[in-house]
Write a protein that holds these residues in place. Structure first.
Motif, mmCIF file in Angstrom:
data_model
loop_
_atom_site.group_PDB
_atom_site.id
_atom_site.type_symbol
_atom_site.label_atom_id
_atom_site.label_comp_id
_atom_site.label_asym_id
_atom_site.label_seq_id
_atom_site.Cartn_x
_atom_site.Cartn_y
_atom_site.Cartn_z
ATOM 1 N N THR A 29 11.180 4.000 -1.020
ATOM 2 C CA THR A 29 10.936 4.463 0.347
ATOM 3 C C THR A 29 10.771 3.298 1.308
ATOM 4 O O THR A 29 11.453 3.223 2.332
ATOM 5 C CB THR A 29 9.686 5.344 0.383
ATOM 6 O OG1 THR A 29 9.835 6.366 -0.596
ATOM 7 C CG2 THR A 29 9.532 5.978 1.749
ATOM 8 N N ASN A 30 9.893 2.359 0.971
ATOM 9 C CA ASN A 30 9.670 1.269 1.908
ATOM 10 C C ASN A 30 9.675 -0.098 1.232
ATOM 11 O O ASN A 30 9.254 -1.078 1.830
ATOM 12 C CB ASN A 30 8.344 1.466 2.655
ATOM 13 C CG ASN A 30 7.152 1.393 1.714
ATOM 14 O OD1 ASN A 30 7.279 1.661 0.515
ATOM 15 N ND2 ASN A 30 6.007 1.035 2.237
ATOM 16 N N ASN A 33 8.835 12.802 -3.745
ATOM 17 C CA ASN A 33 8.706 11.989 -2.542
ATOM 18 C C ASN A 33 9.205 10.578 -2.777
ATOM 19 O O ASN A 33 9.452 9.841 -1.835
ATOM 20 C CB ASN A 33 7.251 11.936 -2.095
ATOM 21 C CG ASN A 33 6.824 13.240 -1.482
ATOM 22 O OD1 ASN A 33 7.604 13.899 -0.808
ATOM 23 N ND2 ASN A 33 5.597 13.629 -1.739
ATOM 24 N N LYS A 34 9.318 10.185 -4.051
ATOM 25 C CA LYS A 34 9.768 8.841 -4.360
ATOM 26 C C LYS A 34 11.252 8.919 -4.702
ATOM 27 O O LYS A 34 11.631 9.109 -5.864
ATOM 28 C CB LYS A 34 8.991 8.276 -5.554
ATOM 29 C CG LYS A 34 7.533 8.068 -5.277
ATOM 30 C CD LYS A 34 6.864 7.292 -6.388
ATOM 31 C CE LYS A 34 5.416 7.030 -6.037
ATOM 32 N NZ LYS A 34 4.641 6.609 -7.206
ATOM 33 N N ASP A 45 0.823 -1.215 0.000
ATOM 34 C CA ASP A 45 0.000 0.000 0.000
ATOM 35 C C ASP A 45 0.854 1.260 0.000
ATOM 36 O O ASP A 45 1.985 1.270 0.462
ATOM 37 C CB ASP A 45 -0.948 0.008 1.207
ATOM 38 C CG ASP A 45 -0.234 -0.376 2.481
ATOM 39 O OD1 ASP A 45 -0.132 0.461 3.387
ATOM 40 O OD2 ASP A 45 0.234 -1.515 2.572
ATOM 41 N N ASP A 46 0.261 2.302 -0.525
ATOM 42 C CA ASP A 46 0.981 3.562 -0.679
ATOM 43 C C ASP A 46 1.200 4.275 0.632
ATOM 44 O O ASP A 46 2.064 5.129 0.745
ATOM 45 C CB ASP A 46 0.199 4.495 -1.621
ATOM 46 C CG ASP A 46 0.376 4.055 -3.062
ATOM 47 O OD1 ASP A 46 -0.504 4.368 -3.891
ATOM 48 O OD2 ASP A 46 1.381 3.392 -3.342
ATOM 49 N N ASP A 47 0.413 3.948 1.622
ATOM 50 C CA ASP A 47 0.545 4.612 2.910
ATOM 51 C C ASP A 47 1.762 4.043 3.627
ATOM 52 O O ASP A 47 1.722 2.926 4.133
ATOM 53 C CB ASP A 47 -0.725 4.366 3.729
ATOM 54 C CG ASP A 47 -0.964 5.496 4.710
ATOM 55 O OD1 ASP A 47 -1.800 5.329 5.587
ATOM 56 O OD2 ASP A 47 -0.279 6.535 4.576
ATOM 57 N N VAL A 48 2.823 4.801 3.641
ATOM 58 C CA VAL A 48 4.078 4.273 4.165
ATOM 59 C C VAL A 48 4.164 4.515 5.658
ATOM 60 O O VAL A 48 4.063 5.648 6.118
ATOM 61 C CB VAL A 48 5.278 4.959 3.468
ATOM 62 C CG1 VAL A 48 6.577 4.433 4.017
ATOM 63 C CG2 VAL A 48 5.198 4.757 1.965
ATOM 64 N N ALA A 49 4.348 3.446 6.415
ATOM 65 C CA ALA A 49 4.603 3.607 7.846
ATOM 66 C C ALA A 49 6.023 4.118 8.012
ATOM 67 O O ALA A 49 6.958 3.615 7.396
ATOM 68 C CB ALA A 49 4.434 2.271 8.558
ATOM 69 N N GLU A 50 6.171 5.129 8.852
ATOM 70 C CA GLU A 50 7.477 5.765 9.034
ATOM 71 C C GLU A 50 8.559 4.760 9.399
ATOM 72 O O GLU A 50 9.683 4.821 8.898
ATOM 73 C CB GLU A 50 7.347 6.811 10.159
ATOM 74 C CG GLU A 50 8.581 7.627 10.412
ATOM 75 C CD GLU A 50 8.469 9.017 9.814
ATOM 76 O OE1 GLU A 50 7.520 9.262 9.060
ATOM 77 O OE2 GLU A 50 9.338 9.855 10.107
#
Lengths: 314, 452
Positions: free
Chosen positions: B441-442, B421-422, B20-25
């Motif tokens: 990112t993740n 952001n990517k 998912d696009d919602d990246v956990a920090e």
């Protein structure tokens, strides 16, 4: 964010702003160079003071932003001093490299002055043994000796004085954005609050050097904390002012309008190029009497609200 | 597309991480590193965790692809701490991982956050002793009266268990944030570098480290330059380099003096006056430095370019590769949104079997999940994208192109459409094969060259 629709307008106009670096001597493009420089200056200040991170800010980032601010200050100072001889002086001698580096001799000459506490140095010469890193944790050597060391070990070149002045002149530039009485009151309150912590600087009203000195005094007291990032905390440009003083003082929106090219017609009439003379004039906060507010800038409350929204939202 | 016969054609192999696009920090990947054999691939993340992937042994039936990487071990390397003196949190984010060469059955790696370095031992357990005299299998003590005979415990097979245990903790030696660790070619010592100092450690000794570089000025107000990266020379155990935020690299010899504040060599390229801007200093700040395999060259990454330096020539690099020159006109925006401070890493190709010890290809990341490769021989470069859209194995990645200005051709991407952001900050190349690990990112992407 860059690349999304909302920012597109800024980017288009920004090409004119930063596509090429314009020489400060060109006539009409001098204004855009000044605008660009002012914008970058404001952005840099915002970066240093806008956020309160839970973790320590990156020292590298802080140093780079500080360098940016100092460089701009140097340029402004030189432009101010070159004003009477505008024709002959042409480009100030490369503010971005040599002068700038000369002002910081400390880095390249660290081999000579002892960095360790005096007792350690007396027992064995620096060169012949490894230094346990644990000794470096005791950073007290950079407190009171710091100010005196500048004298005997490294006679500061004239450029170094200019750097120290840059702090005071940067502070002054902030002052210029704020009406003097308000900030004088605020600073008086801050100075009173800081009385117990730092030597009051009222004796140094008319000497720019006095400001960094009181700042160094404050940094002395903060130095015993190992690894304290003195740069952001005490050596920054706004020791005695809080961000609130800037935000809630009267400021011209055009300074914070990140679209200088579209507002050039409006802004040009409101903005005067910042000169060193004006900066020195506004040493006001440290004088007892209020200076007649040099206020080319006025702002509605609605515009202030808008700015607050932008700053808080960003 | 593919160039000459020597050009590598990269294919998607695997992707690890949340979809998912919602990246956990905490899931943001902060470092990627292959071990010396390439069998293990370690990642560190912002949440202080280390995840190690292991390559499957090559399947003889599947000769067209190399082994896949699967999770081998996951452990919490660092925890967040609180510095009470400064009222600030110490992040648990893993800044760097460095593997030690394997000496026995166990694997060792160094992992570091801003303040503390840890030596981890990763070992396998696939047998356990059974048949104790005094204890039951579940650990309870047997009633002594029931013990009538003596027996010798024997090892019996069990399900493979991979254990990670911290063997050394190297703490309290850094006032500032650690940005680099580098293991010496003597395999006994290593260096750790923060913004202002570099310390030398012995792997066996945790309560003492020695300061070998100190650039902290007596008056912090005079500070204008910080250390950004440091690395030991691959062959000479007394030589190391460190880079700075002003774009300089200093080579130091530890035999010259105990405190290496005087460099043996200073590498610096004079500024190009036609490119000068307010941001010249910031974009010259070096974010990564890597020696070539032979140690004759080193590579540095600054914001817009990769430079190759010959250690025998200090006054300029021998090669410069532009990573994303189209960003030069956007520097003010990138300064405003902090992207200009992004620290991109760079890496060399592994030692190809055919051309042992030659460092020929450079890889580094960019924005929009693009990464770039530069071939030093052919002078060709390629831009590839790490994206789940290309996730069919053995599909060759299509080269990407950014349109800087003017009319955008089909399939090109305009600069204004790039997603800043990517960003791909961390990449790694298998030491022996053409397998690369690219961290978005993740997510961790693994690409292989097309084997025919």
């Amino acid at each position: 964010m860059l690349g999304k629709g909302g920012k597109r307008k800024f980017d288009e106009h920004e090409d004119g702003l930063e596509g090429k670096v314009v020489s400060p001597t060109d006539g009409p493009s001098k204004v855009s160079y000044t605008l660009q420089r002012q914008t970058i200056f404001n952005i840099s200040l915002m970066k240093l003071y806008n956020h309160r991170p839970l973790t320590e800010p990156s020292l590298q980032k802080t140093v780079l932003i500080n360098n940016m601010l100092r460089r701009i200050q140097e340029e402004l100072k030189q432009e101010g001093s070159l004003r009477p001889m505008f024709v002959g002086a042409s480009q100030p001698a490369d503010p971005l490299s040599d002068n700038f580096r000369e002002a910081q001799p400390a880095f390249s000459h660290l081999a000579s002055p002892p960095l360790l506490p005096a007792d350690f140095v007396s027992t064995m010469p620096l060169e012949s043994c490894l230094t346990p890193a644990s000794l470096l944790e005791d950073d007290t050597f950079c407190t009171s000796p710091a100010v005196q060391h500048d004298g005997p070990t490294k006679p500061p070149p004239p450029a170094l004085q200019a750097v120290k002045d840059s702090f005071s002149s940067a502070l002054d530039e902030i002052e210029e954005l704020c009406p003097a009485p308000t900030s004088a009151e605020a600073v008086a309150a801050e100075t009173a609050a800081h009385d117990s912590k730092a030597q009051p600087s009222e004796s140094n009203i008319h000497k720019p050097e006095g400001l960094p000195e009181s700042r160094t005094a404050e940094s002395k007291l903060m130095d015993p904390l190992p690894g304290n990032f003195e740069i952001t905390a005490s050596t920054g440009f706004l020791t005695d002012l809080t961000l609130d003083d800037i935000l809630f003082a009267d400021i011209d929106t055009s300074m914070y309008d990140f679209d200088p090219c579209t507002s050039a017609t409006g802004a040009a009439s409101k903005m005067a190029p910042v000169s060193a003379d004006e900066l020195l004039k506004t040493l006001a906060p440290y004088s007892s009497q209020p200076v007649t507010p040099n206020q080319p800038f006025k702002m509605d409350l609605t515009e202030l609200d808008h700015i607050m929204e932008v700053l808080v939202g960003s | 597309g593919a160039g000459g016969g020597n050009d590598i054609q990269w294919c998607f192999s695997q992707v690890k991480g949340a979809v998912d696009d919602d990246v956990a920090e905490a899931d943001i990947i902060s470092t990627v590193e292959f071990n010396h054999s390439g069998e293990l691939l370690a990642t560190g993340d912002k949440g202080g965790r280390v995840v190690i992937f292991q390559q499957e042994q090559e399947n003889k039936t599947q000769s067209h692809s190399r082994g896949e990487y699967n999770v081998y071990s996951t452990f919490q390397s660092h925890e967040p701490e609180f510095d009470y003196l400064k009222s600030l949190e110490i992040e648990e984010k893993i800044n760097k991982i460095r593997w030690l060469p394997q000496k026995n059955a166990a694997q060792f790696l160094l992992s570091t956050n801003d303040k503390t370095i840890k030596l981890w031992k990763i070992s396998e357990r696939d047998k356990r002793p059974e048949g104790y005299n005094l204890k039951e299998e579940d650990g309870r003590y047997r009633d002594p009266t029931t013990v009538t005979t003596l027996r010798v415990p024997v090892f019996r097979p069990m399900d493979l268990m991979v254990e990670a245990s911290p063997r050394r903790i190297f703490a309290n030696a850094h006032t500032y944030h650690i940005n680099s660790i580098s293991i010496n070619s003597d395999y006994e010592t290593y260096l750790s570098a923060d913004d202002l100092r570099i310390n030398l450690w012995h792997l066996e000794i945790t309560d003492r480290s020695f300061n070998i570089v100190d650039i902290k000025p007596a008056n912090m107000e005079e500070l204008t330059e910080v250390i950004t990266a440091a690395e030991f020379h691959p062959n000479s155990c007394s030589t190391f380099v460190y880079s700075s935020s002003k774009g300089t690299i200093r080579l130091c010899d530890m035999r010259a003096s105990a405190l290496c504040d005087r460099h043996s060599k200073l590498f610096e390229e004079p500024e190009d006056p036609s490119n000068r801007s307010f941001f010249s200093e910031i974009i010259s700040s070096i974010s990564d430095v890597k020696f070539s395999h032979s140690g004759r060259y080193m590579m540095t990454r600054d914001y817009l370019s990769v430079k190759i330096w010959d250690l025998n020539m200090e006054n300029r690099p021998v090669e410069t590769y532009q990573v994303h020159e189209y960003l030069r006109s956007k520097l003010c925006s990138l300064y405003e949104n902090d992207c200009i401070f992004d620290k991109f890493e760079c890496c060399w190709n592994g030692s190809d079997r055919q051309v042992e010890f030659f460092s020929l290809i450079v890889m580094t990341g960019s924005y929009n999940n693009f990464f770039r490769m530069f071939d030093r021989n052919s002078k060709r470069d390629v831009t590839l994208e790490a994206s789940r859209e290309n996730n069919k194995p053995r599909t060759v990645l299509k080269p990407r192109k950014v349109c800087a200005s003017g009319k955008r051709k089909k399939d090109e991407i305009s600069v204004d459409s790039l997603d800043f952001n990517k960003k791909i900050l961390h990449t790694a190349w298998h030491p022996k094969e053409n397998i690369i690990a690219v961290a978005t990112t993740n997510n961790l992407y693994i690409f292989q060259d097309k084997m025919n």
